[in-house]
Design an enzyme around this catalytic site. Structure first.
Site, PDB file in Angstrom:
ATOM      1  N   LYS A   1      -3.055  -1.345  14.705  1.00  0.00           N
ATOM      2  CA  LYS A   1      -2.263  -0.368  15.427  1.00  0.00           C
ATOM      3  C   LYS A   1      -2.737  -0.235  16.870  1.00  0.00           C
ATOM      4  O   LYS A   1      -3.931  -0.155  17.131  1.00  0.00           O
ATOM      5  CB  LYS A   1      -2.340   0.985  14.718  1.00  0.00           C
ATOM      6  CG  LYS A   1      -1.346   1.047  13.567  1.00  0.00           C
ATOM      7  CD  LYS A   1      -1.585   2.238  12.701  1.00  0.00           C
ATOM      8  CE  LYS A   1      -2.913   2.065  12.050  1.00  0.00           C
ATOM      9  NZ  LYS A   1      -2.947   2.270  10.631  1.00  0.00           N
TER      10      LYS A   1
ATOM     11  N   VAL B   1      -5.283   0.387   3.295  1.00  0.00           N
ATOM     12  CA  VAL B   1      -5.429  -1.068   3.235  1.00  0.00           C
ATOM     13  C   VAL B   1      -6.703  -1.422   2.463  1.00  0.00           C
ATOM     14  O   VAL B   1      -6.679  -2.259   1.551  1.00  0.00           O
ATOM     15  CB  VAL B   1      -5.447  -1.678   4.660  1.00  0.00           C
ATOM     16  CG1 VAL B   1      -5.880  -3.140   4.626  1.00  0.00           C
ATOM     17  CG2 VAL B   1      -4.070  -1.535   5.306  1.00  0.00           C
TER      18      VAL B   1
ATOM     19  N   SER C   1     -12.509   1.826  11.059  1.00  0.00           N
ATOM     20  CA  SER C   1     -11.838   1.889   9.758  1.00  0.00           C
ATOM     21  C   SER C   1     -12.546   1.031   8.707  1.00  0.00           C
ATOM     22  O   SER C   1     -12.993  -0.088   8.995  1.00  0.00           O
ATOM     23  CB  SER C   1     -10.394   1.411   9.905  1.00  0.00           C
ATOM     24  OG  SER C   1      -9.790   1.325   8.624  1.00  0.00           O
ATOM     25  N   ALA C   2     -12.599   1.554   7.499  1.00  0.00           N
ATOM     26  CA  ALA C   2     -13.162   0.795   6.373  1.00  0.00           C
ATOM     27  C   ALA C   2     -12.314  -0.442   6.064  1.00  0.00           C
ATOM     28  O   ALA C   2     -12.762  -1.340   5.348  1.00  0.00           O
ATOM     29  CB  ALA C   2     -13.260   1.688   5.139  1.00  0.00           C
ATOM     30  N   ASP C   3     -11.102  -0.507   6.631  1.00  0.00           N
ATOM     31  CA  ASP C   3     -10.254  -1.697   6.423  1.00  0.00           C
ATOM     32  C   ASP C   3     -10.957  -2.967   6.904  1.00  0.00           C
ATOM     33  O   ASP C   3     -10.824  -4.036   6.295  1.00  0.00           O
ATOM     34  CB  ASP C   3      -8.933  -1.577   7.201  1.00  0.00           C
ATOM     35  CG  ASP C   3      -8.010  -0.485   6.664  1.00  0.00           C
ATOM     36  OD1 ASP C   3      -8.327   0.111   5.619  1.00  0.00           O
ATOM     37  OD2 ASP C   3      -6.974  -0.232   7.313  1.00  0.00           O
TER      38      ASP C   3
ATOM     39  N   LYS D   1      -5.557  10.752   0.911  1.00  0.00           N
ATOM     40  CA  LYS D   1      -5.576   9.441   1.555  1.00  0.00           C
ATOM     41  C   LYS D   1      -6.836   8.757   1.041  1.00  0.00           C
ATOM     42  O   LYS D   1      -7.954   9.187   1.327  1.00  0.00           O
ATOM     43  CB  LYS D   1      -5.613   9.602   3.075  1.00  0.00           C
ATOM     44  CG  LYS D   1      -5.830   8.299   3.831  1.00  0.00           C
ATOM     45  CD  LYS D   1      -5.818   8.524   5.338  1.00  0.00           C
ATOM     46  CE  LYS D   1      -6.439   7.335   6.056  1.00  0.00           C
ATOM     47  NZ  LYS D   1      -6.508   7.535   7.513  1.00  0.00           N
TER      48      LYS D   1
ATOM     49  N   ASP E   1     -16.128   5.726  14.931  1.00  0.00           N
ATOM     50  CA  ASP E   1     -14.982   5.649  14.027  1.00  0.00           C
ATOM     51  C   ASP E   1     -14.457   4.213  13.925  1.00  0.00           C
ATOM     52  O   ASP E   1     -13.758   3.721  14.814  1.00  0.00           O
ATOM     53  CB  ASP E   1     -13.872   6.603  14.496  1.00  0.00           C
ATOM     54  CG  ASP E   1     -12.779   6.782  13.446  1.00  0.00           C
ATOM     55  OD1 ASP E   1     -12.707   5.969  12.500  1.00  0.00           O
ATOM     56  OD2 ASP E   1     -11.999   7.751  13.572  1.00  0.00           O
TER      57      ASP E   1
ATOM     58  N   GLU F   1       0.829  -1.219   0.000  1.00  0.00           N
ATOM     59  CA  GLU F   1       0.000   0.000   0.000  1.00  0.00           C
ATOM     60  C   GLU F   1       0.857   1.260   0.000  1.00  0.00           C
ATOM     61  O   GLU F   1       2.035   1.224   0.373  1.00  0.00           O
ATOM     62  CB  GLU F   1      -0.932   0.020   1.212  1.00  0.00           C
ATOM     63  CG  GLU F   1      -0.192   0.103   2.531  1.00  0.00           C
ATOM     64  CD  GLU F   1      -0.948   0.864   3.613  1.00  0.00           C
ATOM     65  OE1 GLU F   1      -1.410   1.987   3.343  1.00  0.00           O
ATOM     66  OE2 GLU F   1      -1.027   0.335   4.731  1.00  0.00           O
TER      67      GLU F   1
HETATM   68  N1  PSU Z   1      -0.224   1.246   8.984  1.00  0.00           N
HETATM   69  C1  PSU Z   1       0.897   2.000   9.081  1.00  0.00           C
HETATM   70  N2  PSU Z   1       0.834   3.275   8.680  1.00  0.00           N
HETATM   71  C2  PSU Z   1      -0.290   3.800   8.121  1.00  0.00           C
HETATM   72  C3  PSU Z   1      -1.455   3.004   7.985  1.00  0.00           C
HETATM   73  C4  PSU Z   1      -1.358   1.723   8.439  1.00  0.00           C
HETATM   74  O1  PSU Z   1       1.938   1.522   9.544  1.00  0.00           O
HETATM   75  O2  PSU Z   1      -0.263   4.941   7.720  1.00  0.00           O
HETATM   76  C5  PSU Z   1      -2.685   3.507   7.263  1.00  0.00           C
HETATM   77  C6  PSU Z   1      -3.178   2.361   6.379  1.00  0.00           C
HETATM   78  O3  PSU Z   1      -3.238   2.821   5.053  1.00  0.00           O
HETATM   79  C7  PSU Z   1      -4.545   2.034   6.912  1.00  0.00           C
HETATM   80  C8  PSU Z   1      -4.989   3.382   7.368  1.00  0.00           C
HETATM   81  O4  PSU Z   1      -5.369   1.451   5.953  1.00  0.00           O
HETATM   82  O5  PSU Z   1      -3.815   3.886   8.027  1.00  0.00           O
HETATM   83  C9  PSU Z   1      -6.193   3.326   8.267  1.00  0.00           C
HETATM   84  O6  PSU Z   1      -6.786   4.579   8.322  1.00  0.00           O
HETATM   85  P1  PSU Z   1      -8.283   4.758   8.861  1.00  0.00           P
HETATM   86  O7  PSU Z   1      -8.212   4.358  10.311  1.00  0.00           O
HETATM   87  O8  PSU Z   1      -8.620   6.210   8.669  1.00  0.00           O
HETATM   88  O9  PSU Z   1      -9.145   3.843   8.045  1.00  0.00           O
HETATM   89 MN    MN Z   2     -11.710   6.398  10.517  1.00  0.00          MN
END
Ligand code: PSU
Ligand code: MN
Length: 315
Positions: free
Chosen positions: A160, A107, A141-143, A87, A139, A25
């Site tokens: 994370k 992701v 994540s869409a992941d 993003k 909140d 990614e």
């Molecule tokens: N893992 C990392 N660094 C990042 C991310 C993940 O080590 O920057 C990013 C990935 O692209 C993941 C995104 O899909 O953060 C998730 O963001 P959100 O919680 O807004 O969906």
């Molecule tokens: Mn989010």
């Protein structure tokens, strides 16, 4: 579909010949890591995939086209262009393409693009998940939703640690996503090797993971698979230090009223400051470690005979 995608020749050739390819990614380069560490990491993660014997496919969006096989210098050009680099998650894909914009794919979006290109194995740092305080913010994540629907195996170091880990893994359980601890019974927490949460499944070799993935999809199950690879011991952080830094990072995000897509990049950046760079070193090391494992799994998957759609259930 060809109108949307540009696949680098080396990658389309490897795919046509059934050779191992690993998707990578770009959001972690464009939004997750500071300059110039991000560019060094981009170069090193491609090399880690190659060292394992697979072809890397760095995915992102450039001038409104999905690029499968960006070179690190493409990202450098994008970041230096003065044009905004978005993003891009699932909801942002069509907008970014239709407006001819540039973006790093998360992701979720990288899984979608990998699937379009025919790539089944994808390595990243850490997935997004359920954020702490979800009851107030919603909140998530869409992941996570993407893992429930798109058939790509994602190698990460867990979710994370800035997230609500128990709820993140509950969500994946509800959605029927296999979550595999690689060589461990305990889920890793990105910066740290331990979380106190047990891994639903444990496998100890790339071949076993490839065999599971092939059968998951041969069953006609549509979703993804999550492989949680503990971060390397040399740079992994102590749980107490991580928790303390997270509390400070979350507090500062609340004060600065950061929410939505900006939250994850903000928290990662705060963590780097709060830990005097130790979280950044851990982040880079685990990305390379995951790229290597991704390469190994892709090699095993390419050799996996069960993954032939026509003979899938016969084996
Ligand atoms: N893992 C990392 N660094 C990042 C991310 C993940 O080590 O920057 C990013 C990935 O692209 C993941 C995104 O899909 O953060 C998730 O963001 P959100 O919680 O807004 O969906
Ligand atoms: Mn989010």
């Amino acid at each position: 579909m060809n109108d949307l995608l540009t696949i680098a020749p080396e990658i389309s050739q490897a795919l046509a010949q059934g050779e191992p390819v690993v998707a990578l990614e770009s959001t972690l380069i464009t939004h997750g890591l500071p300059h110039p560490v991000n560019m060094e990491t981009a170069i090193d993660m491609l090399q880690s995939v190659r060292d394992a014997g697979a072809v890397p496919a760095l995915i992102g969006i450039m001038d409104g086209r999905i690029r499968i096989g960006l070179a690190p210098r493409d990202l450098e050009v994008m970041l230096a262009s003065g044009k905004q680099v978005l993003k891009v998650s699932r909801r942002d894909l069509a907008y970014t393409l239709s407006q001819g914009l540039n973006g790093g794919t998360t992701v979720a979006a990288t899984m979608i693009c990998a699937r379009l290109a025919g790539i089944r194995i994808f390595a990243t740092g850490g997935i997004g998940g359920v954020h702490r305080g979800v009851a107030d913010t919603m909140d998530v994540s869409a992941d996570l939703e993407e893992l429930s629907r798109t058939p790509v195996a994602v190698i990460c170091a867990g979710a994370k640690a800035i997230l609500d880990l128990p709820r993140t893994f509950e969500y994946l359980e509800t959605k029927g996503v296999p979550v595999i601890g690689y060589g461990t019974r305990e889920l890793p927490g990105f910066y740290m090797r331990e979380t106190g949460l047990s891994a639903p499944l444990r496998l100890d070799s790339p071949a076993e993971i490839a065999a599971l993935a092939a059968r998951h999809w041969a069953l006609g199950l549509s979703g993804g698979i999550l492989i949680a690879n503990p971060p390397p011991t040399q740079t992994a952080m102590d749980r107490v230090e991580v928790e303390k830094a997270i509390d400070q990072a979350l507090e500062s995000a609340t004060e600065a009223k950061i929410s939505g897509a900006a939250l994850t990049p903000y928290l990662l950046d705060s963590m780097t400051r709060m830990t005097e760079g130790r979280s950044l070193r851990a982040n880079v090391a685990l990305i390379l470690n995951n790229a290597r494992l991704g390469g190994q799994i892709a090699c095993a998957f390419a050799a996996e005979s069960a993954f032939r759609p026509s003979s899938a259930l016969a084996s």
